[in-house]
Design an enzyme around this catalytic site. Structure first.
Site, PDB file in Angstrom:
ATOM      1  N   TYR A  41     -22.799 -15.655 -14.472  1.00 50.83           N
ATOM      2  CA  TYR A  41     -20.913 -16.348 -13.974  1.00 50.83           C
ATOM      3  C   TYR A  41     -20.528 -17.931 -14.370  1.00 50.83           C
ATOM      4  O   TYR A  41     -19.795 -17.831 -15.814  1.00 50.83           O
ATOM      5  CB  TYR A  41     -20.634 -15.348 -12.709  1.00 50.83           C
ATOM      6  CG  TYR A  41     -18.777 -15.568 -12.560  1.00 50.83           C
ATOM      7  CD1 TYR A  41     -18.406 -15.087 -13.388  1.00 50.83           C
ATOM      8  CD2 TYR A  41     -18.373 -16.651 -12.263  1.00 50.83           C
ATOM      9  CE1 TYR A  41     -16.661 -14.591 -13.673  1.00 50.83           C
ATOM     10  CE2 TYR A  41     -16.970 -15.855 -11.836  1.00 50.83           C
ATOM     11  CZ  TYR A  41     -16.728 -15.280 -12.709  1.00 50.83           C
ATOM     12  OH  TYR A  41     -14.643 -15.506 -12.457  1.00 50.83           O
ATOM     13  N   ASP A  42     -21.070 -18.442 -13.765  1.00 50.32           N
ATOM     14  CA  ASP A  42     -20.712 -19.988 -13.629  1.00 50.32           C
ATOM     15  C   ASP A  42     -21.386 -20.422 -14.861  1.00 50.32           C
ATOM     16  O   ASP A  42     -20.409 -21.324 -15.786  1.00 50.32           O
ATOM     17  CB  ASP A  42     -21.648 -20.991 -13.068  1.00 50.32           C
ATOM     18  CG  ASP A  42     -21.011 -20.360 -11.989  1.00 50.32           C
ATOM     19  OD1 ASP A  42     -20.051 -20.419 -11.561  1.00 50.32           O
ATOM     20  OD2 ASP A  42     -21.709 -21.013 -10.163  1.00 50.32           O
ATOM     21  N   SER A  87      14.365  -4.038   2.686  1.00 52.44           N
ATOM     22  CA  SER A  87      13.519  -3.467   4.082  1.00 52.44           C
ATOM     23  C   SER A  87      13.559  -2.586   3.855  1.00 52.44           C
ATOM     24  O   SER A  87      14.329  -1.930   3.785  1.00 52.44           O
ATOM     25  CB  SER A  87      13.872  -4.691   5.642  1.00 52.44           C
ATOM     26  OG  SER A  87      13.902  -4.688   6.287  1.00 52.44           O
ATOM     27  N   LEU A  88      12.758  -1.361   4.975  1.00 55.83           N
ATOM     28  CA  LEU A  88      13.517  -0.088   5.524  1.00 55.83           C
ATOM     29  C   LEU A  88      14.016   0.151   6.546  1.00 55.83           C
ATOM     30  O   LEU A  88      13.146  -0.108   7.555  1.00 55.83           O
ATOM     31  CB  LEU A  88      11.565   0.904   5.538  1.00 55.83           C
ATOM     32  CG  LEU A  88      11.154   0.412   3.988  1.00 55.83           C
ATOM     33  CD1 LEU A  88       9.992   1.023   3.960  1.00 55.83           C
ATOM     34  CD2 LEU A  88      12.136   1.303   3.060  1.00 55.83           C
ATOM     35  N   LYS A 121       2.335   3.295   3.494  1.00 54.13           N
ATOM     36  CA  LYS A 121       3.238   2.377   4.352  1.00 54.13           C
ATOM     37  C   LYS A 121       2.278   1.049   4.370  1.00 54.13           C
ATOM     38  O   LYS A 121       1.226   1.099   5.012  1.00 54.13           O
ATOM     39  CB  LYS A 121       4.428   2.050   4.996  1.00 54.13           C
ATOM     40  CG  LYS A 121       5.065   1.055   5.969  1.00 54.13           C
ATOM     41  CD  LYS A 121       6.518   1.264   6.564  1.00 54.13           C
ATOM     42  CE  LYS A 121       7.023  -0.270   6.553  1.00 54.13           C
ATOM     43  NZ  LYS A 121       6.464  -1.259   6.895  1.00 54.13           N
ATOM     44  N   ARG A 142       7.961 -12.724   1.036  1.00 55.06           N
ATOM     45  CA  ARG A 142       9.594 -12.057   0.916  1.00 55.06           C
ATOM     46  C   ARG A 142      10.620 -13.313   1.640  1.00 55.06           C
ATOM     47  O   ARG A 142      11.860 -13.690   0.824  1.00 55.06           O
ATOM     48  CB  ARG A 142       9.529 -11.064   2.115  1.00 55.06           C
ATOM     49  CG  ARG A 142      10.803 -10.541   2.635  1.00 55.06           C
ATOM     50  CD  ARG A 142      10.609  -9.015   2.770  1.00 55.06           C
ATOM     51  NE  ARG A 142      11.179  -7.950   3.484  1.00 55.06           N
ATOM     52  CZ  ARG A 142      12.907  -8.632   4.613  1.00 55.06           C
ATOM     53  NH1 ARG A 142      12.469  -9.585   4.805  1.00 55.06           N
ATOM     54  NH2 ARG A 142      14.410  -7.694   3.935  1.00 55.06           N
ATOM     55  N   LYS A 296      10.680   8.949  -0.317  1.00 53.25           N
ATOM     56  CA  LYS A 296      12.122   7.590  -1.098  1.00 53.25           C
ATOM     57  C   LYS A 296      12.617   9.161  -2.474  1.00 53.25           C
ATOM     58  O   LYS A 296      12.142  10.410  -2.527  1.00 53.25           O
ATOM     59  CB  LYS A 296      11.073   7.394  -2.363  1.00 53.25           C
ATOM     60  CG  LYS A 296      10.729   5.609  -1.575  1.00 53.25           C
ATOM     61  CD  LYS A 296       9.705   5.066  -2.523  1.00 53.25           C
ATOM     62  CE  LYS A 296       8.894   3.403  -1.647  1.00 53.25           C
ATOM     63  NZ  LYS A 296       8.084   3.100  -2.399  1.00 53.25           N
TER      64      LYS A 296
HETATM   65  S1  IVH Z   1       9.378   0.538  -0.473  1.00 51.40           S
HETATM   66  C1  IVH Z   1      12.374  -2.287  -2.509  1.00 51.40           C
HETATM   67  N1  IVH Z   1       7.156   1.293   0.168  1.00 51.40           N
HETATM   68  O1  IVH Z   1       7.033  -2.305   4.142  1.00 51.40           O
HETATM   69  C2  IVH Z   1      11.838  -2.086  -2.100  1.00 51.40           C
HETATM   70  N2  IVH Z   1       7.986  -0.164   1.572  1.00 51.40           N
HETATM   71  O2  IVH Z   1       9.640  -2.781   6.202  1.00 51.40           O
HETATM   72  C3  IVH Z   1      11.665  -1.371  -0.135  1.00 51.40           C
HETATM   73  N3  IVH Z   1       5.694  -1.909   2.309  1.00 51.40           N
HETATM   74  O3  IVH Z   1       8.883  -5.248   2.882  1.00 51.40           O
HETATM   75  C4  IVH Z   1      10.659  -0.908   0.044  1.00 51.40           C
HETATM   76  N4  IVH Z   1       4.377  -0.161   1.830  1.00 51.40           N
HETATM   77  O4  IVH Z   1       6.758  -4.628   2.038  1.00 51.40           O
HETATM   78  C5  IVH Z   1       8.201   0.044   0.189  1.00 51.40           C
HETATM   79  N5  IVH Z   1       4.723   2.053  -0.949  1.00 51.40           N
HETATM   80  C6  IVH Z   1       5.500   1.233   0.486  1.00 51.40           C
HETATM   81  C7  IVH Z   1       5.816   0.143   0.770  1.00 51.40           C
HETATM   82  C8  IVH Z   1       6.377  -0.942   1.849  1.00 51.40           C
HETATM   83  C9  IVH Z   1       4.531  -0.581   2.322  1.00 51.40           C
HETATM   84  C10 IVH Z   1       6.937  -2.750   3.034  1.00 51.40           C
HETATM   85  C11 IVH Z   1       7.487  -3.241   1.848  1.00 51.40           C
HETATM   86  C12 IVH Z   1       8.791  -3.489   2.925  1.00 51.40           C
HETATM   87  C13 IVH Z   1       8.553  -3.396   4.092  1.00 51.40           C
HETATM   88  C14 IVH Z   1       9.147  -2.437   4.579  1.00 51.40           C
END
Ligand code: IVH
Length: 396
Positions: A41-42, A87-88, A121, A142, A296
């Site tokens: 590889y190197d 965020s969610l 998630k 973020r 979603k």
């Molecule tokens: S959707 C615009 N989908 O969870 C995107 N988030 O608690 C909005 N995360 O900041 C989030 N898996 O970093 C989305 N399948 C997934 C995810 C996910 C992990 C994280 C993401 C977000 C955080 C919110």
């Protein structure tokens, strides 16, 4: 050989080397199954570097040499996200999940016609990758959702991050959102190494992914073997390439991103609710940490209409979170681990207790302030939560 002949030969050779190195990288970093020796590889890598030094026009944006080699930075610079990173909102049970959907239906009755996508998630560090005309230009953490830190050289070392997108149908400017994470086996290896060097171990895979991503020297990040799952396309210039989240995930995968495999498209919320226990049962068996399921709305045309609560939490998605596993046991002793940097890391010696399928006898106590705040004393009954690494959080 004529100069043009030798140039053609060099171009061919460079392409051949790129191809061989990329294949070796995939086998080594992504499949954990090295296909050639380190020495071989190197040799290939150095030959390609030499060719690119001699003839800089041979250096393509997606060359494997472009994943390494940035000089260490003295500080991380700020990066303003082109679109805020949201965020969610959480739903802790089925009722909260139904309430989420019903509120959306009241706002937009048409939402009844949309399917749902469920995704795991991933519990890592959120990142934002900017692609301009298909080339990675910036990778950032973020931060507060508006302004993050520019960690481009570090993200370039992650082999799941495409440097150039192969397709010519990519929007002119877009941000790809995803989660950088540590596979659990890699996390254990990194902590063994840290402890051997007298450094305090990382508390959990999420902290260690975030810490590894924020290194000033990208060579350190590169050695950690972080991974990335992508889950979101934010188009800033050009046509939106898909009209559903499901197709967005397929497209990300076609562009060369890793997309987590346990995704489903389900017609109704009842189907989602029925599917969730399967995913919950799956979480502890995964080779990486996931802390819930994201639900979603599939139809992207509904997203801007639904908007975000307080500009922070989109209404089109919700995180179905599960209560963390907790065990109760006696605190036998409080000990302090001194890191190489002199940091003091208090930890608990516990009466061994079963938690998440393993026996726990040590847990982090985080810091002195927390111990004082919670009034944690030797002999106390304590709650232990498993979050990648056992953490002793509260006096019962
Ligand atoms: S959707 C615009 N989908 O969870 C995107 N988030 O608690 C909005 N995360 O900041 C989030 N898996 O970093 C989305 N399948 C997934 C995810 C996910 C992990 C994280 C993401 C977000 C955080 C919110």
């Amino acid at each position: 050989m004529s100069p043009s002949g030798s140039r053609a030969t060099a171009t061919r050779r460079a392409a051949e080397l790129r191809d061989q190195i990329q294949r070796a990288n995939r086998a080594y970093y992504l499949e954990d199954n090295p296909s050639i020796s380190d020495a071989e590889y190197d040799r290939l890598f150095r030959e390609l570097q030499q060719l690119e030094r001699d003839q800089p026009q041979l250096r393509t944006a997606d060359s494997p040499t472009q994943r390494v080699g940035a000089a260490p930075a003295s500080a991380l610079t700020k990066h303003r996200h082109l679109q805020p990173m949201l965020s969610l909102a959480n739903a802790f049970d089925t009722d909260e999940l139904r309430a989420w959907h019903e509120r959306n239906l009241r706002l937009i009755p048409e939402a009844a016609a949309s399917a749902f996508v469920t995704e795991l998630k991933i519990d890592g560090a959120a990142v934002n990758l900017t692609y301009s005309n298909g080339r990675l230009t910036t990778g950032a953490t973020r931060g507060n959702g508006i302004i993050g830190e520019d960690v481009t050289p570090n993200l370039r070392t992650i082999h799941d991050v495409p440097l150039v997108l192969p397709a010519d149908d990519v929007p002119a400017l877009m941000e790809i959102r995803g989660e950088v994470y540590f596979p659990l086996t890699t996390f254990a290896r990194v902590n063994r190494l840290r402890e051997a060097q007298g450094d305090p171990p990382f508390a959990n895979p999420r902290n260690s992914a975030a810490g590894s991503l924020r290194q000033l020297d990208s060579a350190v990040t590169g050695k950690r073997r972080l991974r990335l799952f992508a889950f979101h396309i934010e188009v800033l210039e050009g046509q939106r390439p898909v009209s559903s989240q499901w197709d967005a995930l397929e497209l990300l995968s076609a562009w060369g991103f890793q997309v987590e495999g346990h995704r489903e498209r389900l017609a109704t919320l009842d189907d989602v609710i029925e599917h969730i226990p399967t995913l919950e049962a799956l979480l502890p068996t995964l080779p990486f940490q996931a802390d819930g399921v994201v639900v979603k709305l599939d139809r992207l045309d509904l997203w801007p209409e639904l908007g975000a609560i307080g500009g922070r939490e989109p209404r089109w998605a919700v995180a179905r979170k599960f209560a963390p596993e907790v065990a109760v046991t006696r605190l036998r002793n409080i000990k302090i681990n001194v890191g190489r940097t002199g940091a003091l890391n208090p930890y608990a010696e516990l009466e061994p207790v079963e938690l998440g399928g393993v026996t726990i006898s040590n847990a982090t106590l985080h810091n002195e302030q927390l111990i004082a705040e919670k009034d944690i004393r030797i002999g106390d009954w304590v709650e232990v939560v498993q979050n990648g690494r056992a953490s002793c959080r509260e006096r019962v």
